[in-house]
Design an enzyme around this catalytic site. Structure first.
Site, PDB file in Angstrom:
ATOM      1  N   GLU A 109     -14.424  -6.127   2.108  1.00 32.72           N
ATOM      2  CA  GLU A 109     -13.769  -6.101   3.420  1.00 32.72           C
ATOM      3  C   GLU A 109     -14.742  -6.353   4.568  1.00 32.72           C
ATOM      4  O   GLU A 109     -15.793  -5.729   4.653  1.00 32.72           O
ATOM      5  CB  GLU A 109     -13.111  -4.734   3.608  1.00 32.72           C
ATOM      6  N   GLU A 121      -5.770  -8.125   6.291  1.00 35.67           N
ATOM      7  CA  GLU A 121      -5.453  -6.712   6.134  1.00 35.67           C
ATOM      8  C   GLU A 121      -5.110  -6.028   7.461  1.00 35.67           C
ATOM      9  O   GLU A 121      -5.816  -6.240   8.443  1.00 35.67           O
ATOM     10  CB  GLU A 121      -6.670  -5.939   5.589  1.00 35.67           C
ATOM     11  N   SER A 122      -4.084  -5.226   7.440  1.00 36.34           N
ATOM     12  CA  SER A 122      -3.736  -4.290   8.527  1.00 36.34           C
ATOM     13  C   SER A 122      -2.939  -4.915   9.679  1.00 36.34           C
ATOM     14  O   SER A 122      -3.144  -6.079  10.036  1.00 36.34           O
ATOM     15  CB  SER A 122      -4.959  -3.623   9.155  1.00 36.34           C
ATOM     16  N   LYS A 176      -8.116   2.382  -2.878  1.00 38.95           N
ATOM     17  CA  LYS A 176      -8.464   2.191  -1.476  1.00 38.95           C
ATOM     18  C   LYS A 176      -9.197   3.439  -0.997  1.00 38.95           C
ATOM     19  O   LYS A 176      -8.593   4.477  -0.766  1.00 38.95           O
ATOM     20  CB  LYS A 176      -7.166   1.958  -0.695  1.00 38.95           C
ATOM     21  N   GLU A 183       0.797  -1.234   0.000  1.00 37.38           N
ATOM     22  CA  GLU A 183       0.000   0.000   0.000  1.00 37.38           C
ATOM     23  C   GLU A 183       0.826   1.278   0.000  1.00 37.38           C
ATOM     24  O   GLU A 183       1.872   1.351   0.638  1.00 37.38           O
ATOM     25  CB  GLU A 183      -0.916  -0.015   1.221  1.00 37.38           C
ATOM     26  N   LYS A 219       0.477   4.735   1.461  1.00 40.37           N
ATOM     27  CA  LYS A 219      -0.323   5.331   2.543  1.00 40.37           C
ATOM     28  C   LYS A 219       0.480   6.465   3.160  1.00 40.37           C
ATOM     29  O   LYS A 219       1.432   6.228   3.902  1.00 40.37           O
ATOM     30  CB  LYS A 219      -0.591   4.226   3.576  1.00 40.37           C
ATOM     31  N   ASN A 238     -10.277  -7.351   7.773  1.00 38.78           N
ATOM     32  CA  ASN A 238      -9.525  -6.234   8.332  1.00 38.78           C
ATOM     33  C   ASN A 238      -9.244  -6.500   9.811  1.00 38.78           C
ATOM     34  O   ASN A 238     -10.164  -6.624  10.614  1.00 38.78           O
ATOM     35  CB  ASN A 238     -10.285  -4.910   8.152  1.00 38.78           C
TER      36      ASN A 238
HETATM   37  O1  LIG Z   1      -1.077   0.233   7.523  1.00 39.97           O
HETATM   38  P1  LIG Z   1      -1.527  -1.163   7.825  1.00 39.97           P
HETATM   39  O2  LIG Z   1      -1.819  -1.379   9.269  1.00 39.97           O
HETATM   40  O3  LIG Z   1      -0.573  -2.184   7.259  1.00 39.97           O
HETATM   41  O4  LIG Z   1      -2.941  -1.372   7.065  1.00 39.97           O
HETATM   42  C1  LIG Z   1      -3.048  -1.404   5.653  1.00 39.97           C
HETATM   43  C2  LIG Z   1      -4.527  -1.512   5.216  1.00 39.97           C
HETATM   44  O5  LIG Z   1      -5.022  -2.742   5.617  1.00 39.97           O
HETATM   45  C3  LIG Z   1      -5.347  -0.372   5.790  1.00 39.97           C
HETATM   46  O6  LIG Z   1      -4.857   0.803   5.244  1.00 39.97           O
HETATM   47  C4  LIG Z   1      -6.841  -0.476   5.508  1.00 39.97           C
HETATM   48  C5  LIG Z   1      -7.587  -1.610   5.493  1.00 39.97           C
HETATM   49  N1  LIG Z   1      -8.879  -1.347   5.193  1.00 39.97           N
HETATM   50  C6  LIG Z   1      -9.007  -0.031   5.026  1.00 39.97           C
HETATM   51  C7  LIG Z   1     -10.131   0.712   4.677  1.00 39.97           C
HETATM   52  C8  LIG Z   1      -9.971   2.066   4.516  1.00 39.97           C
HETATM   53  C9  LIG Z   1      -8.742   2.672   4.728  1.00 39.97           C
HETATM   54  C10 LIG Z   1      -7.600   1.949   5.058  1.00 39.97           C
HETATM   55  C11 LIG Z   1      -7.734   0.580   5.211  1.00 39.97           C
END
Ligand SMILES: O=P(O)(O)OC[C@@H](O)[C@@H](O)c1c[nH]c2ccccc12
Length: 257
Positions: free
Chosen positions: A158, A211-212, A109, A47, A49, A179
């Protein structure tokens, strides 16, 4: 009001100002598909970001084209670009700049609430859009999903809990993202992936993306060991001195076995 409510309310205001997109004028490089990649082998959706509401500024002044090329060279499965301006300091132009230079799939995104955002994403070169179950009414989710698929886009749905997962399955979604971050409280736990993976129907070519909150290659390993084919990583790659290495390590034999 949760942060998610705030973001969605802002989106509805934004979309009122969008003009219909014009004809396509940019010749984007042909893209591979994310589903194809993840059905064959595990991968990292990498990503771009710049900032986020939970972490503040991450790397606002980044050279996104250079960053995207590093991701692609390291073998990323796709590139996700945050296009929300108000909360994430991204833009649709960021996405377009990336889509012009890579041949791997590009995910827009954002918090989609209307068809016009999907049109804008595709016009800027996106090949995948995100739909967040927690942010949409069921009917609206279905409508946007049908619309995006009819336009030839891939759709990543998601979810964050069992109930949302059931909704994604009712749509027969093939790309499902769990997520690990709760968008209402910002709480993050990669255990979330392991929990929801237990009842995940890994049939009909469906793939699970975690994710995340992934910081290390051990986190990646944990997600793969629990059934994820893909991981979506933002902050760790943006802060890394060498994002290419991060991606290579998270896709190495050792990480995926
Ligand atoms: O920075 P991280 O913790 O690696 O996360 C990335 C991504 O999963 C996260 O930006 C995200 C997952 N779903 C979203 C929905 C909207 C905005 C952002 C997101």
């Amino acid at each position: 009001m949760t942060i998610l409510d705030d973001i969605i309310a802002t989106k509805y205001e934004e979309v009122k100002m969008y003009k219909p997109v014009g004809p396509n004028t940019i010749d984007f490089p042909e893209k591979t598909t994310l589903l194809g990649h993840l059905q064959e082998r595990n991968g990292v959706i990498s990503e771009i970001k710049r900032a986020s509401p939970s972490k503040g500024d991450i790397k606002v002044e980044v050279d996104i084209v250079a960053q995207a090329k590093k991701y692609e060279e390291a073998g990323a499965a796709a590139i996700s670009v945050l296009t929300d301006e108000v909360y994430f300091k991204g833009s649709i132009d960021d996405l377009c700049e990336v889509a012009k230079v890579v041949s791997i799939p590009v995910l827009c995104k954002d918090f989609m609430v209307s068809e016009i955002q999907i049109d804008r994403a595709q016009h800027a070169g996106a090949t995948i859009i995100l739909l967040i179950v927690a942010a949409l009414e069921k009917q609206q989710l279905k409508r946007l999903n049908d619309y995006a698929l009819s336009k030839g886009l891939e759709v990543l749905i998601e979810v964050h809990d069992e109930q949302e997962l059931q909704i994604a399955l009712e749509l027969d979604a093939k790309l499902i993202g769990i997520n690990n971050r709760n968008l209402k409280t910002f709480e993050v736990s990669i255990e979330r992936t392991a929990q929801l993976a237990k009842n995940f129907p890994f049939d009909e070519g469906r793939v699970l993306i975690s994710e995340s909150g992934m910081q290390t290659k051990e986190d990646a390993q944990f997600a793969y060991a629990n059934g994820a084919s893909g991981i979506l990583v933002g902050e760790a790659l943006m802060r890394s001195e060498n994002p290419g290495n991060w991606i290579r390590q998270a896709t190495s034999e050792e990480a995926v076995k």
